[in-house]
Design a protein around this motif. Structure first.
Motif, PDB file in Angstrom:
ATOM      1  N   UNK A   1      59.685  29.926  27.410  1.00 23.38           N
ATOM      2  CA  UNK A   1      59.563  30.474  28.762  1.00 23.38           C
ATOM      3  C   UNK A   1      60.141  31.870  28.689  1.00 23.38           C
ATOM      4  N   UNK A   2      59.334  32.847  29.077  1.00 24.34           N
ATOM      5  CA  UNK A   2      59.823  34.213  29.002  1.00 24.34           C
ATOM      6  C   UNK A   2      60.505  34.557  30.318  1.00 24.34           C
ATOM      7  N   UNK A   3      61.715  35.054  30.198  1.00 23.29           N
ATOM      8  CA  UNK A   3      62.491  35.358  31.394  1.00 23.29           C
ATOM      9  C   UNK A   3      61.987  36.675  31.990  1.00 23.29           C
ATOM     10  N   UNK A   4      61.501  36.581  33.225  1.00 26.09           N
ATOM     11  CA  UNK A   4      60.854  37.747  33.831  1.00 26.09           C
ATOM     12  C   UNK A   4      61.827  38.915  33.982  1.00 26.09           C
ATOM     13  N   UNK A   5      63.071  38.618  34.288  1.00 23.48           N
ATOM     14  CA  UNK A   5      64.052  39.686  34.481  1.00 23.48           C
ATOM     15  C   UNK A   5      65.104  39.571  33.372  1.00 23.48           C
ATOM     16  N   UNK A   6      64.941  40.367  32.307  1.00 27.43           N
ATOM     17  CA  UNK A   6      65.832  40.222  31.151  1.00 27.43           C
ATOM     18  C   UNK A   6      67.303  40.422  31.504  1.00 27.43           C
ATOM     19  N   UNK A   7      67.579  41.077  32.632  1.00 28.33           N
ATOM     20  CA  UNK A   7      68.973  41.274  33.020  1.00 28.33           C
ATOM     21  C   UNK A   7      69.696  39.949  33.232  1.00 28.33           C
ATOM     22  N   UNK A   8      68.906  38.909  33.548  1.00 29.80           N
ATOM     23  CA  UNK A   8      69.513  37.595  33.793  1.00 29.80           C
ATOM     24  C   UNK A   8      70.182  37.012  32.564  1.00 29.80           C
ATOM     25  N   UNK A   9      69.685  37.415  31.401  1.00 30.43           N
ATOM     26  CA  UNK A   9      70.159  36.717  30.207  1.00 30.43           C
ATOM     27  C   UNK A   9      71.130  37.564  29.392  1.00 30.43           C
ATOM     28  N   UNK A  10      71.588  38.658  29.976  1.00 27.01           N
ATOM     29  CA  UNK A  10      72.577  39.478  29.284  1.00 27.01           C
ATOM     30  C   UNK A  10      73.791  38.635  28.913  1.00 27.01           C
ATOM     31  N   UNK A  11      74.086  38.603  27.623  1.00 27.84           N
ATOM     32  CA  UNK A  11      75.309  37.933  27.194  1.00 27.84           C
ATOM     33  C   UNK A  11      76.451  38.935  27.294  1.00 27.84           C
ATOM     34  N   UNK A  12      77.622  38.449  27.653  1.00 28.15           N
ATOM     35  CA  UNK A  12      78.753  39.361  27.778  1.00 28.15           C
ATOM     36  C   UNK A  12      79.670  39.206  26.579  1.00 28.15           C
ATOM     37  N   UNK A  13      79.733  40.259  25.801  1.00 28.58           N
ATOM     38  CA  UNK A  13      80.571  40.218  24.601  1.00 28.58           C
ATOM     39  C   UNK A  13      81.683  41.256  24.643  1.00 28.58           C
ATOM     40  N   UNK A  14      81.521  42.270  25.476  1.00 26.25           N
ATOM     41  CA  UNK A  14      82.520  43.350  25.496  1.00 26.25           C
ATOM     42  C   UNK A  14      82.810  43.711  26.943  1.00 26.25           C
ATOM     43  N   UNK A  15      83.842  44.510  27.142  1.00 27.55           N
ATOM     44  CA  UNK A  15      84.186  44.914  28.505  1.00 27.55           C
ATOM     45  C   UNK A  15      83.112  45.831  29.095  1.00 27.55           C
TER      46      UNK A  15
END
Ligand code: UD1
Ligand code: CA
Length: 456
Positions: free
Chosen positions: A214-228
């Motif tokens: 399933x391709x996520x329409x809004x890639x901002x949703x899947x941003x992983x947080x690794x840094x400040x």
């Protein structure tokens, strides 16, 4: 179908360079993990399993009361595949599992529903995204018929694989039983020496299982947080999302890019919020409330027509209709203002009730006080509520006039309609309707000469 959710949250988050476990860093005032748990709960899963490890105790303490959660400890963080294995024994065999990441907080309920729905019988479903810069993510590898056959981590990828723009968000769904079988095949022979969850994709594909994506329409949703830096970006995205939905619901924001809500804001019609206003906790606005620039409003209720002028701080206050506050006012917890009251610049209130149409317009401290209606509190008035050991109450009756620079030494009561002359220190009760002043009489000396500078 029984759905159970596994949230991976055991990692330390080395790149945060923090003593706090990564998932406890806050986004809009709530831990990252809390965002994921709330979204997961919207799917109404039978259970949510959180795999914690680094700072497990702190994580549980912070989020423990969130109900319906089974905490699983992953003592050593041997990889995402190993993390999921720790949770599997707690899951009922017939269940479908959805794997979420504690450091991917912006994913929407809708997206997760689409992912779970995409799941065919016995199959595996991956949430993917197309990114113009896929750096750092696992890549989705497809065969010539466009079928997903593997996920390859960036560090293990060939140059050709690195050029793939379709990435693995890490979020996936599949049958619990199959996951056990696939994970038992996964080893840690790779660049990071970890048991990768992503390797189940290859296992599934090799055994003929359909891997849907399933391709996520809004890639901002899947941003992983690794840094400040990524945390700050996610914060802004989240704030803009909130700002958009508040504006759609009828709130005027002078600049949605300079608006922060860390909690819940409810409002009636035609409220206007100037720039750099921060709302925290639970805040309720009546209709036609105006908030000036640079204000912080925490856990408070503001009635219809209230005007908060620039740079005011309001916490734990109940403000009735048509009050005016600020600029530069500070309302501390336990402040209640009745209709039409005014609290002006450099006035601080705490545990204080101001009656209808009473005002403290400038430079005053009103603490532990009950103030009646139509009272005028002059500039520089202080309720001396603290004797060094205990706090005491000040009572001021209706229509009293408290002259400038009065010190009201509590406990003390000022009767209705009393007037206190400026500069008084009041330590005894004042009867109604009287004028009281404690300052020394003014003297004029006609024998006095201004000193002259000596000539040498
Ligand atoms: C992972 C995926 C990658 C994907 C990316 C998306 C793997 C092997 N790779 O990489 O394909 O593109 O996420 O963001 O899964 N965790 C544990 N226990 C562990 C290791 C990790 O609970 O032993 C948790 C972390 O706390 C984190 C999540 O799993 O919440 C992801 O781990 P992380 O190390 O950040 O994986 P990535 O390298 O980002
Ligand atoms: Ca990550």
């Amino acid at each position: 179908m029984t759905l159970e959710v596994i949230v991976l949250a055991a990692g330390k988050g080395t790149r945060m360079r923090s003593a706090l476990p990564k998932v406890l860093h806050c986004l809009a005032g709530r831990p990252l993990l809390d965002h994921v748990l709330r979204t997961a709960a919207l799917l109404q899963p039978a259970r949510i399993h959180v795999v914690c490890g680094y700072g497990a105790q702190a994580v549980r303490e912070q989020l423990g009361e969130s109900g319906n959660i089974n905490w699983v400890e992953q003592v050593e963080q041997l990889g995402t595949g190993h993390a999921v294995s720790q949770a599997l024994p707690h899951i009922s065999p017939g269940a479908t599992i959805l794997v979420l990441y504690g450091d991917v907080p912006l994913v929407r309920e809708n997206t997760l529903n689409t992912l779970v729905t995409a799941l065919g019988p016995g199959g595996l479903a991956l949430l993917t995204a197309e990114l113009s810069d896929p750096t750092g993510y696992g890549r989705i590898v497809r065969d010539e018929r466009d079928k997903v056959i593997a996920v390859v981590e960036e560090r293990d990828a060939s140059e050709a694989e690195r050029a793939i723009l379709e990435i693995n968000t890490g979020l996936m769904a599949g049958p619990a039983e199959q996951f056990s079988a696939w994970l038992s095949e996964v080893d840690n022979v790779n660049r990071q020496g970890e048991y990768y969850l992503t390797d189940v994709v290859g296992c599934a594909a090799r055994s003929g299982v359909t891997v849907s994506s399933v391709s996520c329409a809004d890639p901002a949703e899947i941003n992983g947080i690794n840094s400040r830096g990524e945390l700050a970006q996610a914060e802004r995205l989240f704030q803009l999302r909130q700002a958009d939905s508040l504006m759609s619901a009828g709130l005027t924001l002078y600049d949605p890019a300079r608006f922060d809500l860390r909690g819940q804001l409810s409002f009636a019609k035609d409220c206007e919020i100037d720039v750099n206003v921060v709302f925290e906790g639970t805040v309720t606005l009546g209709s036609n409330v105006r908030v000036g620039p640079n204000c912080q409003i925490i856990d408070s209720e503001l009635g219809d027509g209230v005007e908060v002028r620039a740079s005011s701080v309001i916490e734990g206050a109940k403000i009735a209709a048509n009050c005016t506050i600020g600029p530069f006012a500070r309302l501390r917890p336990g402040t209640t203002l009745a209709t039409g009251a005014r609290v002006g610049n450099f006035v601080e209130t705490k545990n204080a009730a101001l009656g209808k149409d009473s005002k403290a317009s400038h430079l005053a401290y009103v603490g532990d006080a009950q103030v009646g209606q139509r009272v005028n509190i002059g500039a520089g008035v202080i309720t001396c509520n603290y004797d060094g050991a205990n706090k005491h109450q000040t009572h001021i009756g209706d229509d009293a006039f408290i002259g400038s620079n009065t010190a009201l030494v509590a406990p003390v009561t000022v009767g209705n309609g009393a007037t206190i002359g400026a500069g008084s220190a009041i330590s005894r009760d004042i009867p109604p309707g009287q004028l009281v002043l404690t300052r020394a009489d003014q003297k004029t000396r006609d024998d006095w000469q201004r000193p002259q500078k000596k000539k040498d």
